[in-house]
Design a protein around this motif. Sequence first.
Motif, PDB file in Angstrom:
ATOM      1  N   ILE A 140       0.838  -1.210   0.000  1.00  0.00           N
ATOM      2  CA  ILE A 140       0.000   0.000   0.000  1.00  0.00           C
ATOM      3  C   ILE A 140       0.872   1.258   0.000  1.00  0.00           C
ATOM      4  O   ILE A 140       0.589   2.210  -0.727  1.00  0.00           O
ATOM      5  CB  ILE A 140      -0.986  -0.019   1.185  1.00  0.00           C
ATOM      6  N   TYR A 141       1.947   1.249   0.773  1.00  0.00           N
ATOM      7  CA  TYR A 141       2.864   2.387   0.802  1.00  0.00           C
ATOM      8  C   TYR A 141       3.445   2.642  -0.596  1.00  0.00           C
ATOM      9  O   TYR A 141       3.423   3.770  -1.093  1.00  0.00           O
ATOM     10  CB  TYR A 141       3.991   2.155   1.816  1.00  0.00           C
ATOM     11  N   LEU A 142       3.948   1.576  -1.239  1.00  0.00           N
ATOM     12  CA  LEU A 142       4.536   1.719  -2.564  1.00  0.00           C
ATOM     13  C   LEU A 142       3.498   2.135  -3.598  1.00  0.00           C
ATOM     14  O   LEU A 142       3.759   2.982  -4.453  1.00  0.00           O
ATOM     15  CB  LEU A 142       5.208   0.406  -2.991  1.00  0.00           C
ATOM     16  N   LEU A 143       2.329   1.558  -3.509  1.00  0.00           N
ATOM     17  CA  LEU A 143       1.240   1.884  -4.418  1.00  0.00           C
ATOM     18  C   LEU A 143       0.878   3.360  -4.315  1.00  0.00           C
ATOM     19  O   LEU A 143       0.802   4.071  -5.330  1.00  0.00           O
ATOM     20  CB  LEU A 143       0.032   0.998  -4.093  1.00  0.00           C
ATOM     21  N   ASN A 199      -5.503  -3.907  -4.870  1.00  0.00           N
ATOM     22  CA  ASN A 199      -4.162  -3.332  -4.846  1.00  0.00           C
ATOM     23  C   ASN A 199      -3.180  -4.051  -5.756  1.00  0.00           C
ATOM     24  O   ASN A 199      -2.290  -3.416  -6.327  1.00  0.00           O
ATOM     25  CB  ASN A 199      -3.630  -3.303  -3.411  1.00  0.00           C
ATOM     26  N   ILE A 200      -3.321  -5.346  -5.907  1.00  0.00           N
ATOM     27  CA  ILE A 200      -2.405  -6.093  -6.776  1.00  0.00           C
ATOM     28  C   ILE A 200      -2.577  -5.639  -8.224  1.00  0.00           C
ATOM     29  O   ILE A 200      -1.587  -5.334  -8.908  1.00  0.00           O
ATOM     30  CB  ILE A 200      -2.625  -7.620  -6.650  1.00  0.00           C
ATOM     31  N   LYS A 201      -3.802  -5.587  -8.711  1.00  0.00           N
ATOM     32  CA  LYS A 201      -4.028  -5.141 -10.095  1.00  0.00           C
ATOM     33  C   LYS A 201      -3.580  -3.698 -10.284  1.00  0.00           C
ATOM     34  O   LYS A 201      -2.987  -3.353 -11.305  1.00  0.00           O
ATOM     35  CB  LYS A 201      -5.493  -5.301 -10.490  1.00  0.00           C
ATOM     36  N   ALA A 202      -3.863  -2.848  -9.320  1.00  0.00           N
ATOM     37  CA  ALA A 202      -3.448  -1.447  -9.416  1.00  0.00           C
ATOM     38  C   ALA A 202      -1.930  -1.349  -9.496  1.00  0.00           C
ATOM     39  O   ALA A 202      -1.389  -0.606 -10.319  1.00  0.00           O
ATOM     40  CB  ALA A 202      -3.976  -0.654  -8.227  1.00  0.00           C
ATOM     41  N   PHE A 203      -1.230  -2.129  -8.665  1.00  0.00           N
ATOM     42  CA  PHE A 203       0.233  -2.086  -8.673  1.00  0.00           C
ATOM     43  C   PHE A 203       0.798  -2.651  -9.970  1.00  0.00           C
ATOM     44  O   PHE A 203       1.784  -2.135 -10.504  1.00  0.00           O
ATOM     45  CB  PHE A 203       0.795  -2.821  -7.455  1.00  0.00           C
ATOM     46  N   GLU A 204       0.180  -3.700 -10.491  1.00  0.00           N
ATOM     47  CA  GLU A 204       0.612  -4.245 -11.783  1.00  0.00           C
ATOM     48  C   GLU A 204       0.489  -3.183 -12.867  1.00  0.00           C
ATOM     49  O   GLU A 204       1.393  -3.012 -13.692  1.00  0.00           O
ATOM     50  CB  GLU A 204      -0.226  -5.458 -12.171  1.00  0.00           C
ATOM     51  N   LEU A 205      -0.616  -2.467 -12.872  1.00  0.00           N
ATOM     52  CA  LEU A 205      -0.816  -1.426 -13.878  1.00  0.00           C
ATOM     53  C   LEU A 205       0.191  -0.297 -13.727  1.00  0.00           C
ATOM     54  O   LEU A 205       0.650   0.264 -14.726  1.00  0.00           O
ATOM     55  CB  LEU A 205      -2.247  -0.899 -13.820  1.00  0.00           C
ATOM     56  N   ILE A 206       0.556   0.036 -12.511  1.00  0.00           N
ATOM     57  CA  ILE A 206       1.583   1.057 -12.302  1.00  0.00           C
ATOM     58  C   ILE A 206       2.872   0.644 -12.997  1.00  0.00           C
ATOM     59  O   ILE A 206       3.511   1.462 -13.661  1.00  0.00           O
ATOM     60  CB  ILE A 206       1.813   1.312 -10.799  1.00  0.00           C
TER      61      ILE A 206
END
Length: 90
Positions: free
Chosen positions: A11-14, A55-62
Amino acid sequence: MDAKNSNNELIYLLERELKKLKIVFDKVKFLDKDLEKFVKSYWEDCKYFYEKRDNIKAFELINYIWGILDCMANKNLLEIPEDIRKWFKV
């Protein structure tokens, strides 16, 4: 590291990367409008998944977004202000 700490770190990295990308999309000038629409569609998807707490999908997209932006930067398809140039692998 336990699962709770791993999730907190994600979450912090995201959130850190979401803030940086918001600045990028506000400041960078795209020189190819088709690619701009393409990468911004990933950005909209990323925000959608973040709001849904996926959060996993959001981070993958980042990661996809940064990859596309770096490719565009290396092909001189972006005008990047000096103050955020350090975020790119140019």
